[in-house]
Design an enzyme around this catalytic site. Structure first.
Site, PDB file in Angstrom:
ATOM      1  N   TYR A 271      13.840  30.520   8.207  1.00 11.73           N
ATOM      2  CA  TYR A 271      12.512  31.052   8.561  1.00 11.73           C
ATOM      3  C   TYR A 271      12.326  31.097  10.068  1.00 11.73           C
ATOM      4  O   TYR A 271      12.602  30.127  10.773  1.00 11.73           O
ATOM      5  CB  TYR A 271      11.410  30.186   7.957  1.00 11.73           C
ATOM      6  CG  TYR A 271      11.275  30.331   6.475  1.00 11.73           C
ATOM      7  CD1 TYR A 271      10.913  31.559   5.903  1.00 11.73           C
ATOM      8  CD2 TYR A 271      11.504  29.251   5.628  1.00 11.73           C
ATOM      9  CE1 TYR A 271      10.793  31.697   4.522  1.00 11.73           C
ATOM     10  CE2 TYR A 271      11.376  29.379   4.254  1.00 11.73           C
ATOM     11  CZ  TYR A 271      11.027  30.598   3.704  1.00 11.73           C
ATOM     12  OH  TYR A 271      10.901  30.721   2.361  1.00 11.73           O
TER      13      TYR A 271
ATOM     14  N   LYS B 199       0.837  -1.214   0.000  1.00 13.84           N
ATOM     15  CA  LYS B 199       0.000   0.000   0.000  1.00 13.84           C
ATOM     16  C   LYS B 199       0.868   1.259   0.000  1.00 13.84           C
ATOM     17  O   LYS B 199       2.065   1.201   0.311  1.00 13.84           O
ATOM     18  CB  LYS B 199      -0.931  -0.018   1.218  1.00 13.84           C
ATOM     19  CG  LYS B 199      -0.196  -0.047   2.539  1.00 13.84           C
ATOM     20  CD  LYS B 199      -1.117  -0.490   3.667  1.00 13.84           C
ATOM     21  CE  LYS B 199      -0.351  -0.480   4.982  1.00 13.84           C
ATOM     22  NZ  LYS B 199      -1.139  -1.054   6.076  1.00 13.84           N
TER      23      LYS B 199
HETATM   24  C1  LIG Z   1      -0.273  -1.961   6.695  1.00 19.34           C
HETATM   25  C2  LIG Z   1      -0.791  -3.270   7.176  1.00 19.34           C
HETATM   26  C3  LIG Z   1       0.069  -4.360   7.374  1.00 19.34           C
HETATM   27  C4  LIG Z   1       1.582  -4.233   7.277  1.00 19.34           C
HETATM   28  O1  LIG Z   1       2.058  -3.658   8.481  1.00 19.34           O
HETATM   29  P1  LIG Z   1       3.627  -3.478   8.741  1.00 19.34           P
HETATM   30  O2  LIG Z   1       3.681  -2.981  10.131  1.00 19.34           O
HETATM   31  O3  LIG Z   1       4.097  -2.467   7.748  1.00 19.34           O
HETATM   32  O4  LIG Z   1       4.238  -4.799   8.546  1.00 19.34           O
HETATM   33  C5  LIG Z   1      -0.479  -5.578   7.709  1.00 19.34           C
HETATM   34  N1  LIG Z   1      -1.814  -5.727   7.859  1.00 19.34           N
HETATM   35  C6  LIG Z   1      -2.682  -4.693   7.692  1.00 19.34           C
HETATM   36  C7  LIG Z   1      -4.125  -4.914   7.890  1.00 19.34           C
HETATM   37  C8  LIG Z   1      -2.194  -3.443   7.360  1.00 19.34           C
HETATM   38  O5  LIG Z   1      -3.047  -2.425   7.217  1.00 19.34           O
END
Ligand SMILES: *Cc1c(COP(=O)(O)O)cnc(C)c1O
Length: 359
Positions: free
Chosen positions: A254, A34
């Site tokens: 800034y 993702k």
């Molecule tokens: C993002 C996600 C993962 C992966 O998590 P990590 O901590 O990056 O390994 C696994 N399961 C679900 C449901 C997620 O949303």
């Protein structure tokens, strides 16, 4: 000369997937891609994960982008579908869906589909975000079994809320609750994210869902990837674009939030929040120039950061490479300096940064 560059080390990626299999030797692997593969480039990363059994993404568009990129592995939608009209898209593209609430189940049951969809029933065991209540489990399970729109091999899933903390009892409780509900069902189980894979072996189930660890970064509180045999995949670099002398008591950038207490030299570095570098990185957050650490001073701007190169200033020239994070400088450490987590820093890389993939 190119400035902000994210070098992506594909050998490190392969190493990290091998580490997943080392920690969870009997499990199938659903590689979590993702958010543009945590900022590493969705399709490119997927192409180099042929040893994974499936991919997982959060949104349907991400899954469609994988198919458009020519990837044919099963893809699991971690939030499921959002509307009944999505279901034919799922079917046509061989996407698998999570079922996490009554609306989704009812939409699936009442749809008219040419074939059944592969489903993962998600149980809320303590995260309290997505997932059906434990008390709903039997009824959801039987309704899915009875529906012609759900494939018979329903898989069962939950998600940990505190697995990054080995001292937190919560994970043990979540695993126990999941096991007690699903005991006796022959279905495949999937519980563990990266932290679950590394720290909670009795919660591995049949499938694991690594995200962050694939990218070589530790999901554990105060952890760094190399403690777990992981190799950082991303190295974020840029260049020095100016060097300037400042006198004592000059306030830089800034808001003038940092003032020199003695005469010094500053390197102006082409990196800022417009590249995804965290604006809230505190004074002294490290960068590496010519193998040496220096601290940033002043407020991170959109395009530039100032670095105090002090007495070593004569060694450093315009055009020198600056490492913002990477194998030499853990992104976990930069995240701590910015009061955030490495996940956020990686996802925040913007399109202004060029990507270089190294086979
Ligand atoms: C993002 C996600 C993962 C992966 O998590 P990590 O901590 O990056 O390994 C696994 N399961 C679900 C449901 C997620 O949303």
């Amino acid at each position: 000369m190119r400035l902000a560059i994210a070098e992506i080390n594909l050998k490190a990626l392969a190493n990290n997937l091998a580490q997943v299999k080392h920690f969870a030797p009997n499990c199938k692997v659903m590689a979590v891609l993702k958010a543009n593969a945590y900022g590493h480039g969705l399709v490119k990363i997927a192409q180099h994960l042929s040893a994974a059994d499936a991919f997982a993404v959060a949104r349907i568009d991400e899954a469609l982008a994988l198919r458009a990129g020519g990837l044919t592995k099963p893809i699991v939608l971690l939030e499921g579908f959002f509307h009944q009209d999505d279901l034919p898209i799922l079917l046509a593209n061989n996407f698998q869906t999570i079922i996490h609430d009554e609306n989704q189940l009812a939409a699936l049951e009442s749809a008219t589909l040419d074939a059944p969809i592969a489903c993962w029933l998600k149980i809320n065991t303590g995260m309290h975000r997505l997932g059906i209540a434990p008390s709903q489990f039997e009824s959801f399970y039987h309704r899915l079994k009875a529906s012609d729109n759900a494939r018979d091999d329903i898989k069962l899933m939950t998600h940990f809320s505190c697995a990054d903390d080995v001292n937190d009892e919560k994970t043990t409780q979540q695993i126990a609750l999941f096991d007690s509900l699903t005991d006796g069902k022959a279905q495949q189980h999937c519980l563990a994210n990266s932290a679950g894979i590394l720290a909670w072996p009795h919660g591995h189930g049949d499938w694991v869902r690594p995200g962050l660890m694939l990218y070589g970064v530790s999901p554990m509180l105060n952890g760094v990837g190399k403690e777990h045999g992981l190799a950082p995949v991303m190295r974020l670099t840029t260049r020095v674009i100016a060097i300037r002398d400042v006198d004592a008591h000059q306030c830089v950038g800034y808001g003038g939030r940092w003032c020199s207490d003695k005469p010094t030299k500053l390197a102006v570095v082409a990196m800022g929040y417009g590249d995804g570098y965290p604006r809230h990185a505190r004074q002294g957050t490290p960068v590496i120039i010519k193998s040496q650490r220096y601290g940033i001073v002043g407020t991170v701007a959109m395009d530039m950061i100032t670095v105090d190169i002090g007495d070593n200033g004569d060694n450093i020239q315009v055009g020198d490479e600056v490492i913002m994070w990477g194998p030499e400088l853990p992104v976990e450490e930069i995240a701590q300096c910015a009061s955030t987590i490495p996940y956020e820093l990686l996802c925040n890389i913007t399109p202004r940064v060029s990507y270089e993939y190294q086979e």
